[in-house]
Design a protein around this motif. Structure first.
Motif, short mmCIF file in Angstrom:
data_model
loop_
_atom_site.label_atom_id
_atom_site.label_comp_id
_atom_site.label_asym_id
_atom_site.label_seq_id
_atom_site.Cartn_x
_atom_site.Cartn_y
_atom_site.Cartn_z
N PRO A 1 -0.92 10.08 25.88
CA PRO A 1 -0.27 10.99 24.94
C PRO A 1 -1.23 12.11 24.54
O PRO A 1 -2.40 11.86 24.26
N HIS A 2 -0.71 13.31 24.53
CA HIS A 2 -1.57 14.42 24.10
C HIS A 2 -0.69 15.57 23.65
O HIS A 2 0.48 15.67 24.03
N ARG A 3 -1.27 16.43 22.85
CA ARG A 3 -0.63 17.68 22.48
C ARG A 3 -1.48 18.79 23.05
O ARG A 3 -2.72 18.71 23.06
N SER B 1 -3.14 27.44 33.45
CA SER B 1 -3.73 26.13 33.77
C SER B 1 -2.94 24.96 33.20
O SER B 1 -3.38 23.80 33.32
N ALA B 2 -1.79 25.25 32.60
CA ALA B 2 -1.05 24.18 31.90
C ALA B 2 -0.70 23.03 32.85
O ALA B 2 -0.79 21.86 32.47
N HIS B 3 -0.31 23.37 34.07
CA HIS B 3 0.10 22.29 34.98
C HIS B 3 -1.06 21.37 35.32
O HIS B 3 -0.88 20.17 35.54
N LEU B 4 -2.27 21.92 35.37
CA LEU B 4 -3.43 21.09 35.72
C LEU B 4 -3.86 20.21 34.55
O LEU B 4 -4.29 19.07 34.74
N VAL B 5 -3.75 20.75 33.34
CA VAL B 5 -4.04 19.94 32.15
C VAL B 5 -3.04 18.80 32.06
O VAL B 5 -3.40 17.64 31.82
N SER B 6 -1.78 19.14 32.29
CA SER B 6 -0.73 18.13 32.22
C SER B 6 -0.97 17.04 33.27
O SER B 6 -0.82 15.84 32.99
N ALA C 1 -13.58 15.70 33.56
CA ALA C 1 -14.14 16.23 32.32
C ALA C 1 -13.10 16.20 31.21
O ALA C 1 -13.40 15.85 30.07
N LEU C 2 -11.86 16.56 31.56
CA LEU C 2 -10.80 16.54 30.56
C LEU C 2 -10.51 15.11 30.10
O LEU C 2 -10.36 14.83 28.92
#
Lengths: 220, 288
Positions: free
Chosen positions: B245-247, B233-238, B213-214
């Motif tokens: 590339p993303h912010r 959840s930062a580690h999973l987004v990363s 989904a992301l």
């Protein structure tokens, strides 16, 4: 009581094959006779019935020093004796603390003290809820393990609900601050007996079924 | 949500003989009727959370499906090693249902709050985490959890959205920045981003966090708003966006203890998780 002669030297030979347990040697040997009586005379479980839902359950809470446990399991056919030679090795299923996912017949993985009694209460309740009223639940602890407060949560609750469960405390006086007044008074509401932890007949008699929670302190 | 949990669990106990409930005094009286009907499967162990987890672990070892319940700090924080060893290490599961969440129990103080529960479960293997944003989402999440033998955590909260949504719903698609709202963060996120050109994704099952989904939605900027510790959840987004590339901006409850009482609304404001606080943080991030 069975009249079968216990092949003690056989178990001792198997025990001597277990390697890598020098640190815990006294605690390993302290459990040997109780474990032998359980598996030889009391428990309704065999290598063929380790997955039967109505088997008796034995939970080794005191996962430290499992050499005697492994030796008894090997003597009773749960573990090939060859496995005893490499305890703690990369290719061995036998760790310095047992893992239920690696050894058939091992009901719980332990090592961190103070987990077995709570799990045993849940196992006994689960057996009763499913109608296995003839199935017994045993849990073995050490006297030093009783230092862990989680045990006392389980002790109080099992007494309050009169849960038929048998806790065996191997007392080799290893608790740092000891239990002045004795261990049975730490189990209020339990039927308690103190036995010679090397006397097989005495151990077996103390492990007879009872209606409520039963404590057997095995002094070694 | 708490009442829906009571009703659904009571129904599950009636319907499925494999189901068992273990509580530690909290909410015990709500299950008096269930206990009368199923005395062999409804247990109140007293104020003993380690035992609650141990008993549930034992029940699971015999093939039962235990549901445990207490305030999040007692259920998760206090009994963490039991959760680690009495379920995971034994390769069994249970359904853990908490109330209190991060700061619902504002007037009770920090002892009754658990902003770190999901982060703690993230240290362990195989936990599914549901964070319903509305009471109507609770029954199906509980029922699906009860049908399996998996390790499932259901995090109930007083704060809830005005209506229910399905996990993974895209509620707005107005721009490339994606704002992910977890559970009860949705309404404040929708209010905060009303004037912004963003896409809003709703998640009530943050574990496992669906990477597809992301990856489908995120093209450059992502803001994740979760009601527990910021950055959980930062580690999973990363991980999900590792090759593009993303912010990213991660908003949630702060680490610092808020030594004030009041209501969950007061604490949401202090943590910047009310609409005004989110509006400021997200606007700053997107304009940077």
């Amino acid at each position: 009581m069975t009249a079968v002669t216990t092949p003690r030297h056989s178990v001792r030979e198997l025990l001597s094959r277990v390697t890598g347990d020098a640190k815990h040697a006294p605690s390993a040997h302290s459990t040997l006779d109780v474990l032998w009586v359980l598996y030889d005379r009391v428990l309704r479980v065999t290598p063929e019935t380790v997955d039967e839902p109505d088997r008796d359950r034995f939970l080794l809470s005191k996962g430290h020093g499992p050499a005697a446990y492994y030796a008894v399991l090997a003597a009773k056919g749960f573990i090939p004796p060859d496995r005893l030679d490499d305890m703690g090795g990369w290719d061995s299923p036998l760790g310095h603390h047992p893992d239920r996912m690696l050894i058939p017949g091992v009901e719980i993985g332990t090592g961190s003290l103070g987990h077995g009694l709570g799990l045993a209460v849940g196992v006994a309740l689960g057996l009763r809820a499913q109608g296995f009223t003839g199935s017994r639940t045993f849990v073995l602890l050490g006297d030093a393990e009783l230092d862990e407060g989680s045990n006392h949560e389980a002790i109080a609750y099992a007494a309050a609900i009169r849960l038929p469960i048998t806790a065996i405390v191997i007392d080799n006086r290893s608790s740092t601050h000891g239990w002045p007044g004795g261990i049975p008074v730490r189990f209020p509401g339990w039927d308690a007996s103190v036995v010679n932890g090397r006397d097989h007949d005495e151990i077996e008699k103390a492990l007879s079924p009872a209606a409520g929670p039963t404590l057997v302190v095995a002094e070694v | 949500m708490r009442d829906v949990f009571y009703d659904t669990t009571t129904a599950l106990l009636d319907e499925d003989p494999r189901t068992a409930l273990v509580v530690a005094d909290i909410s015990a009286s709500a299950f008096d009727d269930a206990h009368r009907r199923h005395p062999d499967r409804v247990f109140n162990v007293g104020i003993r959370e380690q035992l609650m987890a141990g008993v549930a672990g034992g029940l699971a070892l015999t093939g039962m499906r235990p549901i445990l319940h207490s305030y999040a700090p007692f259920l998760i924080d206090r009994a963490y090693e039991q959760i680690k060893l009495d379920f995971g290490h034994q390769d069994t599961g249970a359904v853990l249902v908490s109330i209190g969440a991060s700061y619902d129990a504002a007037a009770e103080g920090y002892t009754h709050q658990s902003p770190g529960d999901v982060a703690l479960l993230d240290t362990l293997d195989g936990w599914t985490v549901h964070v319903p944003g509305h009471r109507d989402e609770v029954p199906e999440l509980l029922r699906s959890a009860a049908r399996t033998d998996e390790r499932v955590y259901v995090r109930l909260s007083v704060q809830e959205n005005s209506r229910s949504h399905r996990n993974g719903s895209v509620l707005r698609r107005d721009g490339s920045p994606v704002v992910v709202a977890v559970g009860p963060m949705l309404d404040p996120v929708l209010a905060a981003t009303r004037e912004m050109a963003v896409t809003v994704l709703y998640v009530n099952t943050p574990r496992p966090l669906d990477p597809a989904a992301l990856r489908e939605l995120v093209t450059g900027e992502i803001v994740l708003v979760e009601p527990y510790a910021a950055g959980t959840s930062a580690h999973l987004v990363s991980e999900a966006l590792r090759d593009r590339p993303h912010r990213s901006l991660h908003l949630g409850a702060g680490r610092a203890e808020v030594r004030r009482y009041g209501t969950w609304r007061d604490h949401a404001r202090v943590h910047g998780l009310d609409a005004a606080g989110l509006q400021r943080s997200i606007a700053d991030f997107l304009s940077a």
